[in-house]
Write a protein that holds these residues in place. Structure first.
Motif, PDB file in Angstrom:
ATOM      1  N   ASP A   1      37.791 -27.238  50.607  1.00 24.50           N
ATOM      2  CA  ASP A   1      37.067 -27.039  51.870  1.00 24.50           C
ATOM      3  C   ASP A   1      37.769 -26.105  52.856  1.00 24.50           C
ATOM      4  O   ASP A   1      37.149 -25.650  53.805  1.00 24.50           O
ATOM      5  N   ILE A   2      39.045 -25.781  52.617  1.00 22.16           N
ATOM      6  CA  ILE A   2      39.675 -24.805  53.522  1.00 22.16           C
ATOM      7  C   ILE A   2      39.296 -23.363  53.142  1.00 22.16           C
ATOM      8  O   ILE A   2      39.718 -22.422  53.806  1.00 22.16           O
TER       9      ILE A   2
ATOM     10  N   PRO B   1      44.105 -19.432  51.824  1.00 20.07           N
ATOM     11  CA  PRO B   1      43.961 -19.867  53.218  1.00 20.07           C
ATOM     12  C   PRO B   1      45.159 -20.746  53.596  1.00 20.07           C
ATOM     13  O   PRO B   1      45.563 -21.608  52.823  1.00 20.07           O
TER      14      PRO B   1
ATOM     15  N   HIS C   1      44.610 -25.323  46.614  1.00 19.81           N
ATOM     16  CA  HIS C   1      45.009 -26.389  45.711  1.00 19.81           C
ATOM     17  C   HIS C   1      43.718 -27.061  45.215  1.00 19.81           C
ATOM     18  O   HIS C   1      42.725 -27.116  45.933  1.00 19.81           O
TER      19      HIS C   1
ATOM     20  N   THR D   1      42.460 -29.817  45.074  1.00 20.61           N
ATOM     21  CA  THR D   1      41.755 -30.850  45.845  1.00 20.61           C
ATOM     22  C   THR D   1      41.336 -30.391  47.239  1.00 20.61           C
ATOM     23  O   THR D   1      40.785 -31.175  48.012  1.00 20.61           O
ATOM     24  N   GLU D   2      41.641 -29.130  47.596  1.00 19.81           N
ATOM     25  CA  GLU D   2      41.502 -28.713  49.009  1.00 19.81           C
ATOM     26  C   GLU D   2      40.490 -27.579  49.188  1.00 19.81           C
ATOM     27  O   GLU D   2      40.648 -26.726  50.059  1.00 19.81           O
TER      28      GLU D   2
END
Lengths: 293, 338
Positions: free
Chosen positions: B116-117, B87, B111, B113-114
């Motif tokens: 939620d995308i 994304p 990534h 830590t990400e």
């Protein structure tokens, strides 16, 4: 000189940053803040600063339509549909900072002049505001066949709206690269970087032009002039290096340091959107005053 | 109880980095057909950076990836096709197109830590009837608790599997172990592991992951992947057989694919050279390899200095534009100092 009255719908990060920026404007007077969450920090701030506050969003304006002439929408694409209808009914000019894009895309140094009387304009995306001026500057000298932008923002500065709808960023930006930037084909990429301390917003523009012997001097000059124009309303906007030329390919590295109004300086992505919005409203306001006189 | 491990072959996606995204329809069809005959359960095909990765930033694909996917779909009757999507690069539209062509598995990568995308993309893939994988890249960059939190998000979006992805080939076996163990404890779905061989640990790390309960494993045949490549699939199958672990893959046939077909595609044999070693050592995204080499040449600096600097700046996957930026900066410093 009397100021033109403006209102903000939405009291999240963008709405709050707009509040702080508008307090400094010499042509705009913020009168009204419209939200739906009375307990939000933005609403608290608005009350504290003495603005007229509506807790039922734009609907509050139906009772007091003379409170504002120009509206900023800092809500969401979904909410904007209703907000745009009400604004139209009341005959208010609307500056849309959501991805709804009902109205035409505006990037101030490129096409603001063409839309001074348009009732609803859209500000594309942060990546679009940062890079489309550069694409346009290149396109003025050499015909841009393809332009691609890579926006890298700190994880901390990407709000829940951006995260939940990340395709809206890539798709809207790509479209505006073509429609406003003038590239025949556009592409956009967004990357979130969680490094601590947070990184400044960075944008890279890659362009392919239809000429292998690029007039480097003219292109660079056009880019430098454009950077100055953007700096006039986004002071933290700068080139990281000189443009890089390779055959028919041009690469430009940008960095945007925010003004540090509501969010810290790393949030250049927020700052360039709100700065562009204020710039648009100020030009709308000046145009109104000229037309009325 | 006998263990069963399900393999995804990534040479036609991760390997795209190693050959500058120059795959042809013919190559993909030939390899996919042979992998299908060897009974490889999943074959991943897309640009190295996933759907929509064809770009100046990462390198243009020689062939439209949808044509490559189509070619692979047309020659398989056993293997299922998988696609990768990041994304921010690829979109739901790309995913729908791939699904229409016949792709059965969507691997949505963010990534570490990400996560939620990835919500919209995982949910869309689910709704399209695809098997879904959450792919947490650069897993070495986050502490175990963060990885667990992010994996749980992907599980909550409907992922059937979550992968620990060692994109930089930087994890050590004990670090793989603690990560898999933590996910096994906290999640109800399958756990997967994707290695890069930059520190010569791909096989060891993969075995550590399997011992802790990972059941989905990525491999690239003849190490045809970014950096020094991934866990070498045919070698892994042999090792697993020795351990009494089943994959259902025909070892001899897979060896032949490696020797007779894939070896000819490789521009040079996949070895751990000073650049790929530096990727693992610095903890940098493996696909930076060729970009860093090119930038080093162009700006007259040592590619290792570029990679180390990128590691120091905590650059994440996809930030290939930083390579030229850093190289330009290093060359300027050199002039000032020199």
């Amino acid at each position: 000189m009397s100021k033109v009255k403006v209102g903000i719908i939405g009291t999240g990060n963008i709405g709050s940053d707009l509040m702080m920026k508008l307090a400094r404007s010499e042509v705009l007077e913020l009168t009204t803040v419209m939200g739906v969450d009375p307990s939000s920090r933005g609403m608290q701030r608005a009350k504290r600063d003495g603005y007229q506050v509506f807790e039922n969003g734009i609907d509050g304006l139906l009772q007091y339509p003379n409170s504002v002439d120009i509206l900023f929408d800092a809500t969401s694409a979904n909410a904007h549909i209703h907000n745009a209808q009400v604004a139209k009914k009341l005959g208010k000019q609307m500056i849309d900072l959501t991805p709804a894009a009902i109205g035409p895309f505006i990037v101030p140094p490129v096409n603001l002049g063409a839309h001074l009387d348009t009732d609803n304009v859209n500000l594309v995306t942060c990546g679009g505001q940062a890079t489309i001026p550069i694409i346009h500057a290149i396109n003025k000298v050499e015909c841009v066949e393809y332009a691609e932008i890579v926006a890298t923002i700190s994880s901390k500065s990407a709000g829940p709206g951006t995260r939940a709808n990340i395709d809206e960023f890539t798709e809207t930006t790509a479209k505006a690269i073509e429609v406003v930037g003038g590239a025949k084909k556009g592409k956009a990429i967004i990357i979130l970087n969680p490094a601590e301390p947070p990184i400044m917003m960075r944008d890279t523009v890659h362009a392919i032009v239809n000429n292998n012997q690029v007039n480097q001097e003219l292109v660079a000059d056009s880019i430098y002039k454009m950077v100055e124009k953007v700096q006039s309303y986004v002071p933290g906007y700068k080139l990281r290096t000189e443009p890089i030329f390779e055959d028919n390919k041009i690469t430009v590295f940008l960095e945007i340091e925010g003004a540090g109004h509501y969010l810290p300086k790393y949030a250049g992505n927020l700052d360039i959107m709100t700065s562009a919005a204020v710039k648009v409203a100020e030009e709308f306001a000046k145009h109104r005053m000229e037309t009325i006189v | 109880m006998e263990k069963e491990i399900i393999i995804t072959e990534v040479a036609l996606r991760d390997g795209s980095h190693a050959i500058g995204h120059q795959y042809t329809v013919d190559q993909v069809a030939t390899i996919a057909k042979a992998l299908n005959e060897a009974k490889v359960p999943y074959i991943e095909v897309t640009h190295g950076d996933g759907l929509g990765g064809s770009s100046l930033q990462y390198g243009f694909s020689k062939t439209d990836e949808m044509k490559l996917i189509e070619a692979a779909v047309s020659v398989v009757d056993f293997s299922k096709l998988a696609v990768l999507l990041l994304p921010g690069i690829g979109t739901i539209e790309n995913l729908k197109e791939a699904s229409k062509i016949g792709v059965k598995m969507a691997r949505i990568a963010t990534h570490v830590t990400e996560a939620d995308i990835s919500k919209q993309h995982i949910e869309t893939a689910k709704n399209l009837g695809m098997e879904t994988v959450g792919f947490l890249m650069m897993s070495h960059m986050a502490p175990v608790e963060k990885l667990v939190e992010q994996a749980k998000l992907m599980e909550s979006y409907g992922a059937d599997t979550v992968y620990i992805v060692d994109s930089a080939g930087a994890l050590l076996p004990n670090e793989v172990r603690e990560r898999v163990k933590a996910l096994k404890n906290e999640l109800a779905i399958n756990i997967g592991f994707h290695a890069h061989n930059n520190l010569s640990l791909a096989m060891g790390n993969t075995l550590a992951a399997i011992e802790e309960g990972a059941t989905r494993i990525d491999g690239s045949i003849r190490c045809l992947g970014a950096g020094a490549g991934n866990t070498q699939t045919e070698v892994l199958i042999a090792v697993l057989e020795r351990m009494g672990i089943k994959t259902g893959i025909d070892l001899y046939k897979l060896m032949d694919v490696s020797e007779d077909i894939v070896s000819k595609i490789l521009l040079e044999p996949q070895i751990i050279n000073r650049d790929s070693l530096t990727l693992g050592y610095a903890g940098v995204y493996s696909s930076f390899l060729l970009h860093a080499k090119r930038a080093a040449q162009r700006f007259g600096v040592d590619s290792r200095d570029i990679l180390m600097e990128l590691g120091k700046r905590k650059v994440v996957g996809g930030q290939e534009d930083m390579i030229v930026d850093v190289a330009a900066e290093l060359s300027k410093e050199k002039i000032t100092i020199g």
